[in-house]
Design a protein around this motif. Structure first.
Motif, mmCIF file in Angstrom:
data_model
loop_
_atom_site.group_PDB
_atom_site.id
_atom_site.type_symbol
_atom_site.label_atom_id
_atom_site.label_comp_id
_atom_site.label_asym_id
_atom_site.label_seq_id
_atom_site.Cartn_x
_atom_site.Cartn_y
_atom_site.Cartn_z
ATOM 1 N N GLU A 40 4.600 12.559 9.172
ATOM 2 C CA GLU A 40 5.487 13.231 10.126
ATOM 3 C C GLU A 40 6.037 14.540 9.565
ATOM 4 O O GLU A 40 6.456 14.625 8.411
ATOM 5 C CB GLU A 40 6.660 12.315 10.512
ATOM 6 C CG GLU A 40 7.540 12.898 11.608
ATOM 7 C CD GLU A 40 8.435 11.865 12.274
ATOM 8 O OE1 GLU A 40 8.963 12.146 13.360
ATOM 9 O OE2 GLU A 40 8.596 10.770 11.703
ATOM 10 N N ARG A 41 6.031 15.566 10.410
ATOM 11 C CA ARG A 41 6.689 16.838 10.143
ATOM 12 C C ARG A 41 7.868 16.955 11.103
ATOM 13 O O ARG A 41 7.705 16.729 12.305
ATOM 14 C CB ARG A 41 5.749 18.021 10.361
ATOM 15 C CG ARG A 41 4.457 17.982 9.551
ATOM 16 C CD ARG A 41 3.583 19.173 9.909
ATOM 17 N NE ARG A 41 3.236 19.169 11.337
ATOM 18 C CZ ARG A 41 2.139 18.639 11.839
ATOM 19 N NH1 ARG A 41 1.261 18.043 11.033
ATOM 20 N NH2 ARG A 41 1.895 18.684 13.138
ATOM 21 N N SER A 42 9.025 17.323 10.600
ATOM 22 C CA SER A 42 10.188 17.406 11.494
ATOM 23 C C SER A 42 11.108 18.538 11.060
ATOM 24 O O SER A 42 11.152 18.919 9.898
ATOM 25 C CB SER A 42 10.960 16.082 11.511
ATOM 26 O OG SER A 42 11.407 15.728 10.210
ATOM 27 N N TRP A 43 11.839 19.068 12.018
ATOM 28 C CA TRP A 43 12.815 20.115 11.745
ATOM 29 C C TRP A 43 14.120 19.786 12.466
ATOM 30 O O TRP A 43 14.145 18.990 13.415
ATOM 31 C CB TRP A 43 12.295 21.490 12.147
ATOM 32 C CG TRP A 43 11.950 21.621 13.612
ATOM 33 C CD1 TRP A 43 10.751 21.377 14.203
ATOM 34 C CD2 TRP A 43 12.842 22.033 14.666
ATOM 35 N NE1 TRP A 43 10.821 21.590 15.558
ATOM 36 C CE2 TRP A 43 12.096 22.003 15.872
ATOM 37 C CE3 TRP A 43 14.177 22.408 14.717
ATOM 38 C CZ2 TRP A 43 12.658 22.345 17.106
ATOM 39 C CZ3 TRP A 43 14.738 22.749 15.936
ATOM 40 C CH2 TRP A 43 13.982 22.720 17.112
ATOM 41 N N ASN A 56 0.823 -1.214 0.000
ATOM 42 C CA ASN A 56 0.000 0.000 0.000
ATOM 43 C C ASN A 56 0.857 1.263 0.000
ATOM 44 O O ASN A 56 0.385 2.342 0.379
ATOM 45 C CB ASN A 56 -0.911 0.011 1.235
ATOM 46 C CG ASN A 56 -0.126 0.207 2.524
ATOM 47 O OD1 ASN A 56 1.044 -0.194 2.614
ATOM 48 N ND2 ASN A 56 -0.742 0.808 3.524
ATOM 49 N N VAL A 57 2.132 1.174 -0.410
ATOM 50 C CA VAL A 57 3.052 2.317 -0.341
ATOM 51 C C VAL A 57 2.465 3.516 -1.076
ATOM 52 O O VAL A 57 2.069 3.428 -2.247
ATOM 53 C CB VAL A 57 4.429 1.947 -0.934
ATOM 54 C CG1 VAL A 57 5.290 3.200 -1.105
ATOM 55 C CG2 VAL A 57 5.140 0.943 -0.037
ATOM 56 N N ASP A 58 2.393 4.641 -0.368
ATOM 57 C CA ASP A 58 1.887 5.897 -0.932
ATOM 58 C C ASP A 58 2.481 7.027 -0.092
ATOM 59 O O ASP A 58 2.010 7.311 1.006
ATOM 60 C CB ASP A 58 0.360 5.931 -0.882
ATOM 61 C CG ASP A 58 -0.203 7.279 -1.317
ATOM 62 O OD1 ASP A 58 0.377 7.893 -2.235
ATOM 63 O OD2 ASP A 58 -1.197 7.735 -0.701
ATOM 64 N N ARG A 68 8.977 16.884 5.521
ATOM 65 C CA ARG A 68 7.526 16.684 5.613
ATOM 66 C C ARG A 68 7.124 15.432 4.857
ATOM 67 O O ARG A 68 7.456 15.257 3.682
ATOM 68 C CB ARG A 68 6.804 17.894 5.008
ATOM 69 C CG ARG A 68 5.277 17.792 5.012
ATOM 70 C CD ARG A 68 4.728 17.951 6.413
ATOM 71 N NE ARG A 68 3.283 18.173 6.421
ATOM 72 C CZ ARG A 68 2.365 17.200 6.536
ATOM 73 N NH1 ARG A 68 2.752 15.929 6.608
ATOM 74 N NH2 ARG A 68 1.085 17.507 6.572
ATOM 75 N N MET A 69 6.415 14.528 5.550
ATOM 76 C CA MET A 69 5.865 13.325 4.949
ATOM 77 C C MET A 69 4.364 13.495 4.754
ATOM 78 O O MET A 69 3.673 14.026 5.625
ATOM 79 C CB MET A 69 6.103 12.097 5.851
ATOM 80 C CG MET A 69 7.550 11.791 6.144
ATOM 81 S SD MET A 69 8.437 11.178 4.721
ATOM 82 C CE MET A 69 9.891 12.230 4.788
ATOM 83 N N SER A 70 3.854 13.031 3.619
ATOM 84 C CA SER A 70 2.409 13.008 3.400
ATOM 85 C C SER A 70 2.056 11.773 2.595
ATOM 86 O O SER A 70 2.923 11.140 1.987
ATOM 87 C CB SER A 70 1.941 14.283 2.685
ATOM 88 O OG SER A 70 2.616 14.430 1.446
ATOM 89 N N GLY A 71 0.762 11.426 2.591
ATOM 90 C CA GLY A 71 0.328 10.203 1.932
ATOM 91 C C GLY A 71 -0.149 9.177 2.934
ATOM 92 O O GLY A 71 -0.247 9.438 4.137
#
Length: 424
Positions: A332-335, A276-278, A301-304
């Motif tokens: 996940e959002r990271s800095w 299901n990789v997206d 930034r990750m989305s999907g």
């Protein structure tokens, strides 16, 4: 019905045929005089404390000695030059126990998986053909590509097996094309089929295809100016995922006022019928350097529907990939904030310091309403002896602290001594 396996196209017979070609070629002066060999001695102590309540194992702690013998030949004369490379690896256990195993330094015993073997090793061979500015390598490979980044963070390096053609026939343009069919993990002596990394909160669901025997890839990198470069790479882990990766690098020189380096990355990963990789992954890292100091700021930034996908055991090409985590979980959002200092400015050449802090949130954790959060703090202190009988002996201490509300809490220390001897 069992799905038939693809032919082992990069197995011993194909490699031996290429080595037969190399052996039959005339051993010219260039083949011999351009060859080089080195032996790296790597002593590695690893200590990871698990601080979360209810941890199944309180500590992973091992100590080992590694020997890395590298040989690279030159090429025979003629329109097609033939050469041979070899990589000999040996890891020796110095300290371990079943209660403290699992650091990734040592190979697990086949009959008692929680016990480390006393030693393990392998020999990797690579045949290479060069024509003009194009190079074909077949056998053991250590790529540094966005879609296949070999991992060298433990005692012995991780390797791929396959064929890789790199061409630089056009000025400032590099083309890559190839296939990997096996991976050798950093604490293993076996070539195995590849899997997708699914740790943390990746939330990747696999169908019938749990492993793959083909990572096909292609890429193009172009240097527009000495300060600006762009690249596109495509990778497909057969039956599991397909990935498009775009990168842009730029360096801005301010003269006496320093320089600014920009590193931008964007990847799109989708399923290849067996998962299901997206995922869409955006990363940006900006580093300002002035004199002995560097200051870096990064955002990722990750989305999907899933986290970032890459081959298990290798590294993911992410700006926030650091000592323990890569902050590539679903949504996940990271800095990141980073600082480096070179003590040569204070009259201590060879001594360097790095510290960074990363924070991630917004993680989609399966089965939980609360969003996942994590942070990591890393510190590296390294020294390379500049003269005397121990010249070029490297010492590095790596410290990390990780805290998470969905993964393990970790306090970690690594102490690494390395020394490379040029044999010829």
């Amino acid at each position: 019905m069992t799905t038939p396996k693809r032919a082992d196209s990069f197995g011993p017979h194909a490699l031996l045929a290429l080595f037969g070609l190399a052996a039959s070629a005339t051993a010219t002066a260039d083949f011999l005089t351009d060859s080089k060999a080195s032996l790296e001695l790597r002593n590695f102590y690893f200590n990871r404390d698990f601080r979360q309540d209810g941890a199944a194992q309180s500590k992973a702690e091992e100590w080992a000695q590694g020997f890395l013998l590298r040989y690279e030949s030159g090429f025979t004369e003629g329109p097609i030059g033939v050469g041979v490379d070899a990589l000999g690896l040996l890891g020796v256990k110095l300290d371990s126990s079943p209660e403290r195993s699992g650091t990734g330094l040592l190979q697990a015993d086949r009959e008692k998986p929680n016990r480390a073997q006393d030693e393990y090793g392998e020999l990797g061979l690579t045949a290479k053909l060069r024509a003009s500015n194009s190079l074909l390598k077949v056998g053991t490979l250590q790529p540094k590509l966005p879609i296949a980044l070999a991992n060298d963070s433990r005692l012995l390096p991780q390797t791929f097996r396959g064929a890789w053609l790199s061409s630089a026939e056009v000025r400032d343009l590099t083309l890559d094309l190839g296939r990997f069919d096996r991976i050798n993990l950093r604490n293993s002596s076996d070539n195995e089929e590849m899997q997708v990394f699914n740790g943390g909160a990746r939330n990747i669901v696999l169908g019938r295809s749990k492993t793959s025997d083909a990572l096909d890839f292609a890429g193009a990198s172009y240097k527009w100016t000495p300060a600006l470069s762009t690249a596109y790479h495509y990778g497909a882990l057969d039956g599991i995922y397909r990935q498009h990766y775009f990168t842009l690098g730029h360096a801005l020189d301010f003269g006496a006022d320093g320089s600014l380096k920009s590193d931008l990355r964007w990847a799109r990963s989708v399923d290849d019928g067996g998962s299901n990789v997206d995922n869409r992954a955006l990363g940006a890292m900006f580093t300002y350097k002035r004199g002995p100091q560097s200051f870096g700021l990064g955002y990722q930034r990750m989305s999907g529907d899933t986290g970032f996908a890459y081959v298990n055991g290798a590294d993911g090409y992410l700006v926030n990939l650091v000592q323990v985590n890569d902050f590539g979980n679903e949504d996940e959002r990271s800095w990141q904030a980073r600082y480096d200092f070179d003590f040569v400015a204070l009259g201590m050449p060879g001594l360097t310091f790095m510290t960074r802090y990363l924070s991630g949130d917004g993680v989609e954790v399966a089965g939980r309403a609360e969003e996942g959060k994590e942070w990591e703090r890393d510190t590296d202190i390294a020294y390379v002896i500049q003269g005397g009988p121990l010249k070029n002996l490297g010492l590095k201490w790596r410290n990390a602290t990780v805290r998470s509300n969905f993964g393990p809490d970790i306090d970690e220390n690594r102490l690494i001594l390395s020394y490379t001897i040029a044999l010829w």
